[in-house]
Scaffold this active site. Structure first.
Site, mmCIF file in Angstrom:
data_model
loop_
_atom_site.group_PDB
_atom_site.id
_atom_site.type_symbol
_atom_site.label_atom_id
_atom_site.label_comp_id
_atom_site.label_asym_id
_atom_site.label_seq_id
_atom_site.Cartn_x
_atom_site.Cartn_y
_atom_site.Cartn_z
ATOM 1 N N ASP A 259 2.230 54.513 4.405
ATOM 2 C CA ASP A 259 2.112 53.391 5.400
ATOM 3 C C ASP A 259 0.701 52.705 4.803
ATOM 4 O O ASP A 259 -0.316 53.194 5.237
ATOM 5 C CB ASP A 259 1.982 53.846 6.832
ATOM 6 C CG ASP A 259 2.052 52.649 7.847
ATOM 7 O OD1 ASP A 259 1.464 51.478 7.359
ATOM 8 O OD2 ASP A 259 2.140 52.955 8.968
ATOM 9 N N ASP A 270 1.497 45.103 6.452
ATOM 10 C CA ASP A 270 1.707 46.328 7.118
ATOM 11 C C ASP A 270 3.180 46.892 6.511
ATOM 12 O O ASP A 270 3.884 46.530 7.158
ATOM 13 C CB ASP A 270 1.515 46.066 8.578
ATOM 14 C CG ASP A 270 1.670 47.657 9.222
ATOM 15 O OD1 ASP A 270 1.710 48.726 8.616
ATOM 16 O OD2 ASP A 270 1.738 47.614 10.443
ATOM 17 N N HIS A 349 7.777 55.996 18.995
ATOM 18 C CA HIS A 349 7.184 54.828 18.873
ATOM 19 C C HIS A 349 8.051 53.549 18.905
ATOM 20 O O HIS A 349 9.287 53.717 18.888
ATOM 21 C CB HIS A 349 6.285 54.627 17.921
ATOM 22 C CG HIS A 349 6.694 54.774 16.408
ATOM 23 N ND1 HIS A 349 7.376 53.494 15.868
ATOM 24 C CD2 HIS A 349 6.661 55.631 15.659
ATOM 25 C CE1 HIS A 349 8.047 53.777 14.574
ATOM 26 N NE2 HIS A 349 7.590 54.996 14.416
ATOM 27 N N HIS A 353 5.106 45.331 16.015
ATOM 28 C CA HIS A 353 3.906 44.639 16.737
ATOM 29 C C HIS A 353 3.761 43.565 16.092
ATOM 30 O O HIS A 353 4.311 43.340 14.922
ATOM 31 C CB HIS A 353 2.814 45.679 16.433
ATOM 32 C CG HIS A 353 2.592 46.249 15.354
ATOM 33 N ND1 HIS A 353 1.909 45.425 14.364
ATOM 34 C CD2 HIS A 353 2.978 47.221 14.613
ATOM 35 C CE1 HIS A 353 1.651 46.135 13.216
ATOM 36 N NE2 HIS A 353 2.269 47.414 13.491
ATOM 37 N N HIS A 360 -2.569 45.079 14.194
ATOM 38 C CA HIS A 360 -1.893 45.103 15.595
ATOM 39 C C HIS A 360 -2.406 43.565 16.243
ATOM 40 O O HIS A 360 -3.370 43.680 16.879
ATOM 41 C CB HIS A 360 -2.282 46.077 16.346
ATOM 42 C CG HIS A 360 -1.531 47.557 15.777
ATOM 43 N ND1 HIS A 360 -2.007 48.771 16.271
ATOM 44 C CD2 HIS A 360 -0.738 47.699 14.870
ATOM 45 C CE1 HIS A 360 -1.305 49.694 15.670
ATOM 46 N NE2 HIS A 360 -0.389 49.025 14.983
ATOM 47 N N GLU A 383 9.608 48.288 12.136
ATOM 48 C CA GLU A 383 9.488 49.621 11.698
ATOM 49 C C GLU A 383 9.830 50.885 12.444
ATOM 50 O O GLU A 383 9.143 51.759 12.790
ATOM 51 C CB GLU A 383 7.860 49.703 11.388
ATOM 52 C CG GLU A 383 7.242 49.255 12.798
ATOM 53 C CD GLU A 383 5.531 49.757 12.646
ATOM 54 O OE1 GLU A 383 5.160 50.873 12.403
ATOM 55 O OE2 GLU A 383 4.873 49.068 12.962
ATOM 56 N N TYR A 387 11.109 61.529 12.914
ATOM 57 C CA TYR A 387 10.340 62.522 12.715
ATOM 58 C C TYR A 387 10.731 63.710 13.166
ATOM 59 O O TYR A 387 10.826 63.720 14.638
ATOM 60 C CB TYR A 387 8.853 62.137 13.346
ATOM 61 C CG TYR A 387 8.389 60.757 13.171
ATOM 62 C CD1 TYR A 387 7.883 60.181 11.727
ATOM 63 C CD2 TYR A 387 8.569 59.740 13.990
ATOM 64 C CE1 TYR A 387 7.786 59.083 11.595
ATOM 65 C CE2 TYR A 387 8.585 58.256 13.666
ATOM 66 C CZ TYR A 387 7.863 57.855 12.413
ATOM 67 O OH TYR A 387 7.667 56.670 12.337
ATOM 68 N N ARG A 404 9.703 56.768 7.798
ATOM 69 C CA ARG A 404 9.492 55.377 8.492
ATOM 70 C C ARG A 404 9.883 54.510 7.404
ATOM 71 O O ARG A 404 9.478 54.570 6.159
ATOM 72 C CB ARG A 404 8.158 55.289 9.064
ATOM 73 C CG ARG A 404 8.034 53.888 9.947
ATOM 74 C CD ARG A 404 6.756 53.802 10.677
ATOM 75 N NE ARG A 404 5.568 53.974 10.328
ATOM 76 C CZ ARG A 404 4.722 55.321 10.174
ATOM 77 N NH1 ARG A 404 5.219 56.268 10.867
ATOM 78 N NH2 ARG A 404 3.669 55.436 9.491
ATOM 79 N N GLU A 406 8.941 50.183 7.282
ATOM 80 C CA GLU A 406 8.209 49.118 7.823
ATOM 81 C C GLU A 406 8.293 47.859 6.791
ATOM 82 O O GLU A 406 7.792 47.917 5.810
ATOM 83 C CB GLU A 406 7.073 49.432 8.091
ATOM 84 C CG GLU A 406 6.200 48.504 8.891
ATOM 85 C CD GLU A 406 5.068 48.906 9.316
ATOM 86 O OE1 GLU A 406 4.343 49.873 8.882
ATOM 87 O OE2 GLU A 406 4.341 48.426 10.174
HETATM 88 N N1 GLY Z 1 0.165 50.828 10.097
HETATM 89 C C1 GLY Z 1 0.071 50.775 11.375
HETATM 90 C C2 GLY Z 1 1.145 50.513 12.002
HETATM 91 O O1 GLY Z 1 2.332 50.430 11.332
HETATM 92 O O2 GLY Z 1 1.252 50.045 13.283
HETATM 93 MN MN MN Z 2 2.963 48.554 11.665
HETATM 94 MN MN MN Z 3 2.451 50.592 9.200
#
Ligand code: GLY
Ligand code: MN
Ligand code: MN
Length: 435
Positions: A259, A270, A349, A353, A360, A383, A387, A404, A406
């Site tokens: 990531d 990101d 999670h 975002h 963020h 994303e 896990y 993950r 993203e």
């Molecule tokens: N890299 C931080 C997130 O994915 O929120």
């Molecule tokens: Mn992120």
């Molecule tokens: Mn990320």
């Protein structure tokens, strides 16, 4: 881009939203790492959004309407200093900064304490950022108290302190074409870094060696910094959501979760990709990967103007819940797994975002208690992940798999644009690059 106009338009917009009062917005302080060594400097995102000025020790003061009804935009910044410039490099100084950045006036930062109480006289409201820095909050109160001390001379002090972020968050949420092109650039560099990591990885390497490849790629393309601490997590480390140690050795058979995204001219990318260190997705790892990919694609498909912020998350959950049942990791119907939140053992999670100057980024997610609607110019991450930690009720062949995926997605008038398309994510694309 016509920088002066971009930033002064934002200031004018803020002033028109404020209507009355004074806004006082400081940039970030320099922070000491130890003794006389500093952390690399990063300006405050709100301050930068309104000024484009990237020096430390600077404060923007804006007066919504003075006695003549004219708005005033004032910068306080460091003075020119021939001696310090030999050590630390160029600084504008107030006169050149006013000229280059289009302020009405600029003064030395050393005059701030003297000037602010004068500027607050007879003003109804102060707009600032509260609760970010205790020292700054105390300054603000002391300036207001200094105005209050003059009450018997007929001067009135502001009777209201408002958080300027309430206005600025809404402005920052909608990206202009200029901002989107910076974000595309950050995304392109970051996608290239993920490709480089895929090409370099071999069993026996250490996570930090891959981190070095990412940073190398960011910097050689002009990105100023990573947008956040990169996560380079092999094997079981991928199940630690904020793993940033990046110190372990990569073993044959491991998946590697990366990531990482860069910051380019203030804007963040990101990206997360997960791939096998020895070049082929196999068995349970492949099943989990394909499930997360299907969830991610389903979520991205719902990024459309008019859909609620929560839609991509719900789309990802539907796919993940059914997939977890199909893999024998959850029982019952998909709706029941979602209702009971049983999926949270494996997906704890949310699905994204806002993204922008901050990874963020600024912006409310709900309005009047309802998830807000997506609309053109908003930019978000998508994303989902899975896990799987060792547990008695989890078949052993799933233990320690963490995946993950993203991407960064801009909402457009017609649907969406995936800014990070250049980072491969299908099994076929990844295996081809790995080989
Ligand atoms: N890299 C931080 C997130 O994915 O929120
Ligand atoms: Mn992120
Ligand atoms: Mn990320």
């Amino acid at each position: 881009m016509n920088q002066i106009k971009t930033f002064s338009d934002r200031r004018s917009h803020l002033l028109s939203q404020m209507q009355t009062g004074v806004a006082i917005i400081a940039t970030s302080p320099l922070r000491i790492r130890n003794r006389d060594a500093f952390y690399p400097y990063r300006f405050d995102s709100y301050f930068y959004y309104l000024t484009g000025f990237d020096e430390p020790e600077a404060v923007l003061v804006m007066i919504a309407a003075n006695s003549q009804g004219n708005a005033e935009q004032i910068l306080f910044c460091r003075e020119k200093d021939k001696e310090r410039e030999i050590w630390d490099g160029f600084r504008y100084g107030p006169d050149a900064a006013r000229e280059a950045y289009g302020f009405d006036a600029a003064y030395p930062i050393a005059k701030l304490n003297e000037w602010i109480p004068k500027l607050l006289e007879n003003q109804p409201t102060v707009y600032s950022m509260l609760g970010q820095d205790a020292g700054w909050d105390a300054c603000l109160i002391s300036w207001i108290n200094r105005v209050r001390e003059q009450v018997r001379s007929g001067v009135s002090a502001p009777n209201e302190i408002r958080d300027v972020r309430h206005i600025l968050d809404e402005m920052r949420l909608f990206k202009s074409e200029e901002e989107l092109s910076l974000m595309r650039h950050a995304a392109r560099i970051s996608a290239g870094a993920h490709c480089r990591a895929m090409q370099k990885v071999k069993p026996g390497m250490y996570e930090y060696e891959i981190e070095a490849e990412l940073l190398h790629e960011f910097r050689r393309h002009g990105a100023q910094a990573p947008a956040y601490s990169p996560i380079v997590a092999g094997g079981a480390n991928a199940c630690v959501l904020h793993y940033i140690e990046n110190s372990a050795q990569l073993n044959s058979g491991d998946l590697l979760l990366i990531d990482a995204g860069c910051e380019f001219n203030g804007y963040a990318a990101d990206i997360t990709r997960t791939f096998p260190v020895d070049r082929r997705f196999t068995s349970a790892k492949k099943d989990v990967y394909q499930l997360v990919l299907a969830a991610q694609m389903a979520a991205i498909a719902t990024v459309q103007p008019g859909n609620s912020w929560d839609r991509p998350h719900q789309a990802a959950l539907q796919v993940l819940a059914q997939g977890l049942i199909d893999l024998g990791l959850c029982q019952g119907s998909a709706d029941a797994v979602i209702e009971s939140e049983d999926y949270k053992r494996f997906y704890m999670h949310r699905t994204g975002h806002w993204l922008g100057l901050d990874v963020h980024d600024a912006g409310e997610y709900k309005q009047n208690g309802q998830w807000r609607c997506l609309s053109a110019g908003m930019t978000l991450t998508v994303e989902p992940g899975c896990y799987i930690r060792p547990a008695d009720n989890v078949p052993q062949h799933f233990w320690n798999i963490g995946v993950r995926i993203e991407d960064d997605v801009a909402v457009t008038a017609a649907g969406h644009e995936v800014l990070t398309v250049a980072a491969p994510k299908t099994v076929e694309e990844i295996e081809e690059l790995l080989s």
